[in-house]
Design an enzyme around this catalytic site. Structure first.
Site, mmCIF file in Angstrom:
data_model
loop_
_atom_site.group_PDB
_atom_site.id
_atom_site.type_symbol
_atom_site.label_atom_id
_atom_site.label_comp_id
_atom_site.label_asym_id
_atom_site.label_seq_id
_atom_site.Cartn_x
_atom_site.Cartn_y
_atom_site.Cartn_z
ATOM 1 C CG ASP A 95 22.549 26.904 20.598
ATOM 2 O OD1 ASP A 95 22.068 25.795 20.901
ATOM 3 O OD2 ASP A 95 22.673 27.294 19.413
ATOM 4 C CE LYS A 105 21.560 26.841 15.859
ATOM 5 N NZ LYS A 105 22.624 26.362 16.751
HETATM 6 P P1 NDP Z 1 27.749 27.290 11.244
HETATM 7 O O1 NDP Z 1 27.480 26.644 9.925
HETATM 8 O O2 NDP Z 1 27.046 28.549 11.603
HETATM 9 O O3 NDP Z 1 29.330 27.530 11.398
HETATM 10 C C1 NDP Z 1 30.263 26.529 11.032
HETATM 11 C C2 NDP Z 1 31.633 26.951 11.512
HETATM 12 O O4 NDP Z 1 32.579 25.915 11.179
HETATM 13 C C3 NDP Z 1 32.149 28.216 10.824
HETATM 14 O O5 NDP Z 1 32.970 28.905 11.732
HETATM 15 C C4 NDP Z 1 32.960 27.640 9.650
HETATM 16 O O6 NDP Z 1 33.972 28.510 9.200
HETATM 17 C C5 NDP Z 1 33.609 26.453 10.338
HETATM 18 N N1 NDP Z 1 34.033 25.425 9.384
HETATM 19 C C6 NDP Z 1 33.249 24.489 8.778
HETATM 20 N N2 NDP Z 1 33.997 23.699 7.976
HETATM 21 C C7 NDP Z 1 35.276 24.149 8.090
HETATM 22 C C8 NDP Z 1 36.525 23.748 7.518
HETATM 23 N N3 NDP Z 1 36.583 22.704 6.671
HETATM 24 N N4 NDP Z 1 37.640 24.425 7.861
HETATM 25 C C9 NDP Z 1 37.585 25.466 8.724
HETATM 26 N N5 NDP Z 1 36.436 25.909 9.295
HETATM 27 C C10 NDP Z 1 35.297 25.256 8.984
HETATM 28 O O7 NDP Z 1 27.453 26.161 12.350
HETATM 29 P P2 NDP Z 1 27.172 26.315 13.906
HETATM 30 O O8 NDP Z 1 27.983 27.431 14.459
HETATM 31 O O9 NDP Z 1 25.720 26.323 14.180
HETATM 32 O O10 NDP Z 1 27.747 24.916 14.431
HETATM 33 C C11 NDP Z 1 29.151 24.662 14.481
HETATM 34 C C12 NDP Z 1 29.376 23.320 15.193
HETATM 35 O O11 NDP Z 1 28.925 23.413 16.544
HETATM 36 C C13 NDP Z 1 28.584 22.174 14.543
HETATM 37 O O12 NDP Z 1 29.363 21.011 14.606
HETATM 38 C C14 NDP Z 1 27.361 22.055 15.439
HETATM 39 O O13 NDP Z 1 26.840 20.770 15.396
HETATM 40 C C15 NDP Z 1 27.959 22.418 16.811
HETATM 41 N N6 NDP Z 1 26.967 22.987 17.733
HETATM 42 C C16 NDP Z 1 26.738 22.307 18.896
HETATM 43 C C17 NDP Z 1 25.828 22.782 19.814
HETATM 44 C C18 NDP Z 1 25.579 22.000 21.050
HETATM 45 O O14 NDP Z 1 24.525 22.185 21.673
HETATM 46 N N7 NDP Z 1 26.495 21.163 21.455
HETATM 47 C C19 NDP Z 1 25.074 24.039 19.593
HETATM 48 C C20 NDP Z 1 25.439 24.708 18.341
HETATM 49 C C21 NDP Z 1 26.345 24.177 17.467
HETATM 50 P P3 NDP Z 1 33.644 29.558 7.977
HETATM 51 O O15 NDP Z 1 32.809 30.659 8.599
HETATM 52 O O16 NDP Z 1 34.996 30.022 7.563
HETATM 53 O O17 NDP Z 1 32.893 28.770 6.941
#
Ligand code: NDP
Length: 298
Positions: A102, A66
């Protein structure tokens, strides 16, 4: 000629978005096919170049592309420019336009969660990825006065805060280190908690333990299912919502951008519910869960 809309991500498979968009195309007799393109970052540029062809209506862009896709776009809408993240592409001739639906999806989810109550002014956001950027921008536009962002990797939440610097100049937007005691003390001053991490997507883990929550909290989890966080919050008496409404409304906004037609919301909601009942939990497909940054945040 059958038109094409593609979801570009990595990994992508069995997507909820695909189920809902294809159902909408079919119901409105739009001759279009929603395809899933699993493309690692190194293949993203070529995939996006292909979208300039006449047969494409556009695309959805998802994890982990994204933010990375932005330099390839010819023009960004206000939401895409403000968040620095694109989840939808449309085509004007050979030019590619980047949108972030979003944000619209989050607006609907927030309004519905808050309902008849007064809109809160303080929020805690967990996560700093693309989803969190849409959330923070939505909170800025909803006139929140204090938003605290916690992320496992602090540098990413600090970059998010820097990114919003100017648009958040009138309010307090802060990145804080992910320590349970700090999160607990911030939650004690807050009415709204949003989980924008993927913790809880593929396992039954919760980003914070139930003990740090209080019954007055409104809790939104962007994940499209009853996560442990939501279950524990609901048991305490919190008002809760999962990510389905946000997903539905971002999808509806994307559909209208590609087709110029109003989205058949009810039908898309039914398609989503049916896909979820069939076991799908991810818009991107399996397995986009709470794994290491090597995949989820790459
Ligand atoms: P990104 O990959 O951009 O970000 C993932 C986030 O999760 C980061 O902040 C990451 O932290 C954190 N994270 C992942 N694993 C861990 C862990 N084990 N411990 C701590 N932090 C963790 O993904 P998105 O922002 O695009 O999506 C995030 C969530 O939101 C997903 O589940 C996605 O499906 C959902 N989503 C839902 C939408 C909807 O329409 N309902 C729209 C967009 C997203 P770090 O930076 O430290 O790695």
């Amino acid at each position: 000629m059958t038109k094409r809309v593609v979801l570009i991500g990595h990994p992508v498979a069995h997507s909820l978005s695909g189920a809902m968009q294809q159902a909408a195309f079919d119901a409105l007799k739009i001759d279009a096919r929603y395809e899933l393109w699993d493309r690692p970052p190194i293949e993203l540029a070529d995939a996006v170049e292909e979208l300039r062809g006449d047969e494409f209506l556009g695309a959805n862009i998802t994890i982990p592309h994204k933010e990375r896709v932005v330099p390839q776009i010819d023009r960004s809408t206000e939401e895409a420019a403000a968040t620095g993240a694109v989840n939808t592409i449309t085509r004007e001739g050979r030019r590619l336009i980047g949108h972030n639906t979003d944000v619209a999806g989050f607006d609907v989810a927030l309004d519905t969660l808050v309902g008849r109550q007064k809109m809160p002014r303080h929020a805690v956001v967990l996560g700093a990825g693309g989803g969190a950027r849409a959330v923070v921008y939505g909170l800025i536009r909803a006139a929140f006065q204090r938003v605290v962002v916690f992320n496992r990797h602090l540098h990413r939440s600090e970059a998010l805060v820097r990114h919003f610097g100017r648009s958040a100049a009138h309010m307090e937007l802060r990145a804080m280190p992910w320590h349970e005691s700090i999160i607990e003390s911030e939650l004690a001053k807050t009415k709204l908690l949003i989980n924008a991490t993927s913790i809880g997507l593929t396992t039954d883990a919760a980003p914070v333990p139930g003990e740090v929550l209080s019954p007055e909290l409104l809790v939104l989890d962007l994940i499209y299912k009853q996560t442990r966080l939501l279950r524990e919050a609901a048991e305490l008496g919190c008002t809760t919502m999962d990510g389905e409404l946000m997903l539905l409304h971002q999808g509806a906004a994307s559909f209208s951008l590609w087709t110029g037609q109003a989205a058949p919301l009810e039908l898309m909601a039914d398609a989503l519910a049916a896909a979820r009942a069939g076991g799908l939990t991810s818009a991107e497909g399996e397995p986009a869960g709470d794994r290491s940054t090597a995949v989820a945040g790459a």
